[in-house]
Design a protein around this motif. Sequence first.
Motif, PDB file in Angstrom:
ATOM      1  N   UNK A  54       0.997  -1.199  -0.071  1.00  0.00           N
ATOM      2  CA  UNK A  54       0.036   0.161   0.069  1.00  0.00           C
ATOM      3  C   UNK A  54       0.667   1.198  -0.016  1.00  0.00           C
ATOM      4  N   UNK A  55       1.976   1.367   0.840  1.00  0.00           N
ATOM      5  CA  UNK A  55       2.650   2.254   0.995  1.00  0.00           C
ATOM      6  C   UNK A  55       4.228   1.854   1.139  1.00  0.00           C
ATOM      7  N   UNK A  56       4.970   2.299   0.309  1.00  0.00           N
ATOM      8  CA  UNK A  56       6.310   1.636   0.266  1.00  0.00           C
ATOM      9  C   UNK A  56       7.573   2.732   0.943  1.00  0.00           C
ATOM     10  N   UNK A  57       8.135   2.814   1.911  1.00  0.00           N
ATOM     11  CA  UNK A  57       9.053   3.576   2.077  1.00  0.00           C
ATOM     12  C   UNK A  57      10.414   2.883   1.978  1.00  0.00           C
ATOM     13  N   UNK A  58      11.417   3.600   1.052  1.00  0.00           N
ATOM     14  CA  UNK A  58      12.761   2.673   0.828  1.00  0.00           C
ATOM     15  C   UNK A  58      13.871   4.018   1.331  1.00  0.00           C
ATOM     16  N   UNK A  59      14.558   3.552   2.349  1.00  0.00           N
ATOM     17  CA  UNK A  59      15.706   4.233   2.632  1.00  0.00           C
ATOM     18  C   UNK A  59      15.645   5.673   2.730  1.00  0.00           C
ATOM     19  N   UNK A  60      14.712   6.141   3.508  1.00  0.00           N
ATOM     20  CA  UNK A  60      14.166   7.549   3.575  1.00  0.00           C
ATOM     21  C   UNK A  60      14.852   8.251   4.443  1.00  0.00           C
ATOM     22  N   UNK A  61      15.356   9.392   4.280  1.00  0.00           N
ATOM     23  CA  UNK A  61      16.170  10.319   5.237  1.00  0.00           C
ATOM     24  C   UNK A  61      15.555  11.633   5.249  1.00  0.00           C
ATOM     25  N   UNK A  62      15.567  12.358   6.501  1.00  0.00           N
ATOM     26  CA  UNK A  62      15.191  13.611   6.283  1.00  0.00           C
ATOM     27  C   UNK A  62      16.022  14.724   7.324  1.00  0.00           C
ATOM     28  N   UNK A  63      16.700  15.361   6.686  1.00  0.00           N
ATOM     29  CA  UNK A  63      17.653  16.198   7.628  1.00  0.00           C
ATOM     30  C   UNK A  63      17.054  17.596   7.638  1.00  0.00           C
ATOM     31  N   UNK A  64      17.239  18.163   8.515  1.00  0.00           N
ATOM     32  CA  UNK A  64      16.789  19.563   8.770  1.00  0.00           C
ATOM     33  C   UNK A  64      17.841  20.458   8.823  1.00  0.00           C
TER      34      UNK A  64
ATOM     35  N   UNK B  30      13.086   2.106   6.101  1.00  0.00           N
ATOM     36  CA  UNK B  30      12.633   1.327   5.014  1.00  0.00           C
ATOM     37  C   UNK B  30      11.404   0.316   5.678  1.00  0.00           C
ATOM     38  N   UNK B  31      10.240   0.548   5.115  1.00  0.00           N
ATOM     39  CA  UNK B  31       9.321  -0.555   5.620  1.00  0.00           C
ATOM     40  C   UNK B  31       8.195  -0.492   4.372  1.00  0.00           C
ATOM     41  N   UNK B  32       7.310  -1.500   4.533  1.00  0.00           N
ATOM     42  CA  UNK B  32       6.295  -1.318   3.515  1.00  0.00           C
ATOM     43  C   UNK B  32       4.706  -1.584   4.379  1.00  0.00           C
ATOM     44  N   UNK B  33       3.707  -0.555   4.294  1.00  0.00           N
ATOM     45  CA  UNK B  33       2.900  -1.017   4.928  1.00  0.00           C
ATOM     46  C   UNK B  33       1.645  -1.433   4.274  1.00  0.00           C
ATOM     47  N   UNK B  34       1.353  -2.660   4.788  1.00  0.00           N
ATOM     48  CA  UNK B  34       0.277  -3.511   3.926  1.00  0.00           C
ATOM     49  C   UNK B  34      -1.097  -3.179   3.838  1.00  0.00           C
ATOM     50  N   UNK B  35      -1.956  -3.597   2.861  1.00  0.00           N
ATOM     51  CA  UNK B  35      -3.248  -3.226   2.851  1.00  0.00           C
ATOM     52  C   UNK B  35      -4.064  -3.750   4.320  1.00  0.00           C
ATOM     53  N   UNK B  36      -4.867  -2.912   4.841  1.00  0.00           N
ATOM     54  CA  UNK B  36      -5.787  -3.148   5.856  1.00  0.00           C
ATOM     55  C   UNK B  36      -4.964  -3.525   7.148  1.00  0.00           C
ATOM     56  N   UNK B  37      -3.575  -3.305   7.216  1.00  0.00           N
ATOM     57  CA  UNK B  37      -2.869  -3.474   8.467  1.00  0.00           C
ATOM     58  C   UNK B  37      -2.868  -2.256   9.291  1.00  0.00           C
ATOM     59  N   UNK B  38      -2.675  -2.479  10.807  1.00  0.00           N
ATOM     60  CA  UNK B  38      -2.299  -1.439  11.696  1.00  0.00           C
ATOM     61  C   UNK B  38      -0.746  -1.470  11.848  1.00  0.00           C
ATOM     62  N   UNK B  39       0.000  -0.743  11.405  1.00  0.00           N
ATOM     63  CA  UNK B  39       1.325  -0.646  11.713  1.00  0.00           C
ATOM     64  C   UNK B  39       1.680   0.204  12.467  1.00  0.00           C
TER      65      UNK B  39
END
Length: 337
Positions: free
Chosen positions: A1-11, A34-43
Amino acid sequence: MLDVVRLKKHYRVAASALFGKRESRAVKAVEDISFAAREAEVLAIVGESGCGKSTLAKVLLGLETASEGLVVFDHEAIQNQPVESRAVKTIASIQMIFQNPFDTLNPSYSVGSQIVRTLERFRVGVNMSERRDIMLRLLDLVKLPRAFASRSPRQLSGGQKQRIGVARAFAGRPRVIIADEPMSALDVSVQAAISELLMSLQRESKTTMVFISHDLSVVRYLADRVAVMYLGHIVEMGATEQIFTPPFHPYTEALLSAIPIADARVKKRHVVLEGEIPSALSPPKGCPFQTRCGHKREVPGDLCEREMPPTRTVAEGHTILCHLPVETLKRMEPVFA
Ligand SMILES: Nc1ncnc2c1ncn2[C@@H]1O[C@H](COP(=O)(O)OP(=O)(O)OP(=O)(O)O)[C@@H](O)[C@H]1O
Ligand code: SF4
Ligand SMILES: [Mg+2]
């Protein structure tokens, strides 16, 4: 549903002027997620204050853009799209429930008109009268009397305001809801009712929910999977029952031991977590947890201080970021007996 890959946020923040030079430094709020949130799950995403949970939520929602990495939703990379430039469909599909319902309602308009406004923005309903009907049904959904439509936000309690927040988040038929500590600003007496409401709506609508909390005991009963965050990293991720039983990451072990247990029959091991979480301005070298870890001695040499640990797969769907070998992690004692 939602894929997050090697995400970085620097301010970037201004540092004090050194030798007359203006300098800026980076706050490494999100380092490598990094993570993948699946359909209909609570992460659930858990971790101490300052570990980067809200920053992650802001990037997912487009309230901040990423420094590096990817956020993929509906086959589209959205990490660099601020919310103003996102398609209406994307905005309606990824919605937020805020920690503080007091800040999100405009005191000058009735509750009903604000929900109708949200429906207009998300292009739900063909005309005013249809949107009014949908608004009333949303009030039913969050178990508020229909008469509340004409009330001003001032006339609502904290719990009632949060119900309106939930109604607005569900207005555009979202596919992902990000809830950032949705209960923590509310009276303890209404927390259970709001969490029950949120969970029943999530189950009925099969919405994916990313539930952010600093408290492992809260997520135990509502999450399918848990990601434990520390200083901008996910240090452990797995199904909820995997997080509560060994093998676990040394940080998770300490978080578990901090959960208050009322039942006198349950024995709990006490794990001391030394010092504070380091500043995101100057995170330690090597393992992010090395300044507080009670297991560092078990790793030969000064590997924990020098090198970022690998992500170890300890069971299907269960990963731990640590230099300790899988066999050693598996021999860890349970926290609860
Ligand atoms: N706009 C900003 N500019 C600079 N630094 C920021 C900004 N927003 C957050 N930070 C820093 O980034 C780090 C992560 O903050 P964030 O709000 O994501 O933490 P959190 O896990 O949500 O904490 P809490 O549990 O207290 O809500 C912190 O060190 C914080 O001071
Ligand atoms: S890598 Fe070393 S410091 Fe980090 S959690 Fe594992 S044992 Fe502790
Ligand atoms: Mg936060």
